[in-house]
Scaffold this active site. Structure first.
Site, PDB file in Angstrom:
ATOM      1  N   GLY A  97       0.793  -1.235   0.000  1.00  0.00           N
ATOM      2  CA  GLY A  97       0.000   0.000   0.000  1.00  0.00           C
ATOM      3  C   GLY A  97       0.818   1.273   0.000  1.00  0.00           C
ATOM      4  O   GLY A  97       0.314   2.344   0.321  1.00  0.00           O
ATOM      5  N   HIS A 104       8.463   6.358   5.307  1.00  0.00           N
ATOM      6  CA  HIS A 104       7.698   7.099   6.309  1.00  0.00           C
ATOM      7  C   HIS A 104       6.966   6.163   7.244  1.00  0.00           C
ATOM      8  O   HIS A 104       6.541   5.081   6.860  1.00  0.00           O
ATOM      9  CB  HIS A 104       6.719   8.080   5.653  1.00  0.00           C
TER      10      HIS A 104
HETATM   11  P1  AMP Z   1       1.695   5.541   1.945  1.00  0.00           P
HETATM   12  O1  AMP Z   1       0.422   5.063   1.303  1.00  0.00           O
HETATM   13  O2  AMP Z   1       2.107   4.710   3.120  1.00  0.00           O
HETATM   14  O3  AMP Z   1       2.799   5.745   0.937  1.00  0.00           O
HETATM   15  O4  AMP Z   1       1.337   6.952   2.594  1.00  0.00           O
HETATM   16  C1  AMP Z   1       1.504   8.175   1.969  1.00  0.00           C
HETATM   17  C2  AMP Z   1       0.751   9.166   2.822  1.00  0.00           C
HETATM   18  O5  AMP Z   1       1.195  10.469   2.495  1.00  0.00           O
HETATM   19  C3  AMP Z   1      -0.764   9.141   2.639  1.00  0.00           C
HETATM   20  O6  AMP Z   1      -1.389   8.894   3.892  1.00  0.00           O
HETATM   21  C4  AMP Z   1      -1.079  10.529   2.093  1.00  0.00           C
HETATM   22  O7  AMP Z   1      -2.302  11.049   2.577  1.00  0.00           O
HETATM   23  C5  AMP Z   1       0.105  11.335   2.605  1.00  0.00           C
HETATM   24  N1  AMP Z   1       0.406  12.522   1.826  1.00  0.00           N
HETATM   25  C6  AMP Z   1       0.465  12.641   0.470  1.00  0.00           C
HETATM   26  N2  AMP Z   1       0.796  13.887   0.120  1.00  0.00           N
HETATM   27  C7  AMP Z   1       0.953  14.588   1.271  1.00  0.00           C
HETATM   28  C8  AMP Z   1       1.297  15.941   1.575  1.00  0.00           C
HETATM   29  N3  AMP Z   1       1.542  16.835   0.612  1.00  0.00           N
HETATM   30  N4  AMP Z   1       1.357  16.306   2.871  1.00  0.00           N
HETATM   31  C9  AMP Z   1       1.091  15.422   3.846  1.00  0.00           C
HETATM   32  N5  AMP Z   1       0.791  14.126   3.634  1.00  0.00           N
HETATM   33  C10 AMP Z   1       0.708  13.721   2.364  1.00  0.00           C
END
Ligand code: AMP
Ligand code: ZN
Length: 118
Positions: A97, A104
């Site tokens: 996912g 992160h």
């Molecule tokens: P993942 O699916 O584990 O790669 O999580 C990526 C996360 O980054 C998701 O929960 C998104 O909502 C978050 N995300 C994407 N763009 C941003 C942004 N500009 N600022 C903060 N969070 C973000």
């Protein structure tokens, strides 16, 4: 020199080229609010260094994961969810996912989570 990537969203956030709601930063770690929160508390914790995914953690940089967890624990405490409970999530690659390819840790809290996750 820290390795960063031109076209990486989270590197851009770390370099303040893209705005975010920062909740913590130090020399190696940054934390900011998720833009699309999945819980009342949803914070993203990243290393400043561009590591694409958790499978790229090596003996050399493994301590970063510990630092990320420490920051997550402190933020959980600060947000008042430490006692009730919270969840750390690291998604890796397509089936895991992962959508943003800069390592992160998600800190999720403020509601009950189910197990197994979807
Ligand atoms: P993942 O699916 O584990 O790669 O999580 C990526 C996360 O980054 C998701 O929960 C998104 O909502 C978050 N995300 C994407 N763009 C941003 C942004 N500009 N600022 C903060 N969070 C973000
Ligand atoms: Zn990056």
């Amino acid at each position: 020199m820290l390795k960063t990537m031109e076209n990486c969203l989270f590197c851009k956030i770390a370099k303040k080229e893209i705005p975010s709601t920062l909740v913590y930063e130090d020399a190696s770690i940054l934390a900011f609010k998720d833009i699309n929160p999945q819980a009342p508390v949803h914070t993203i914790i990243i290393p400043r260094e561009h590591i694409e995914r958790v499978s790229e953690i090596t003996e050399k940089n493994a301590s970063l994961l510990g630092e990320m967890a420490l920051v997550g624990n402190r933020l959980a405490q600060k947000e008042g969810v430490s006692e009730r409970g919270y969840r750390f999530v690291i998604n890796c690659n397509r089936e895991g996912g992962q959508t943003v390819f800069h390592l992160h840790l998600h800190l999720l809290g403020g509601r009950s989570f189910r197990w197994p996750p979807g």
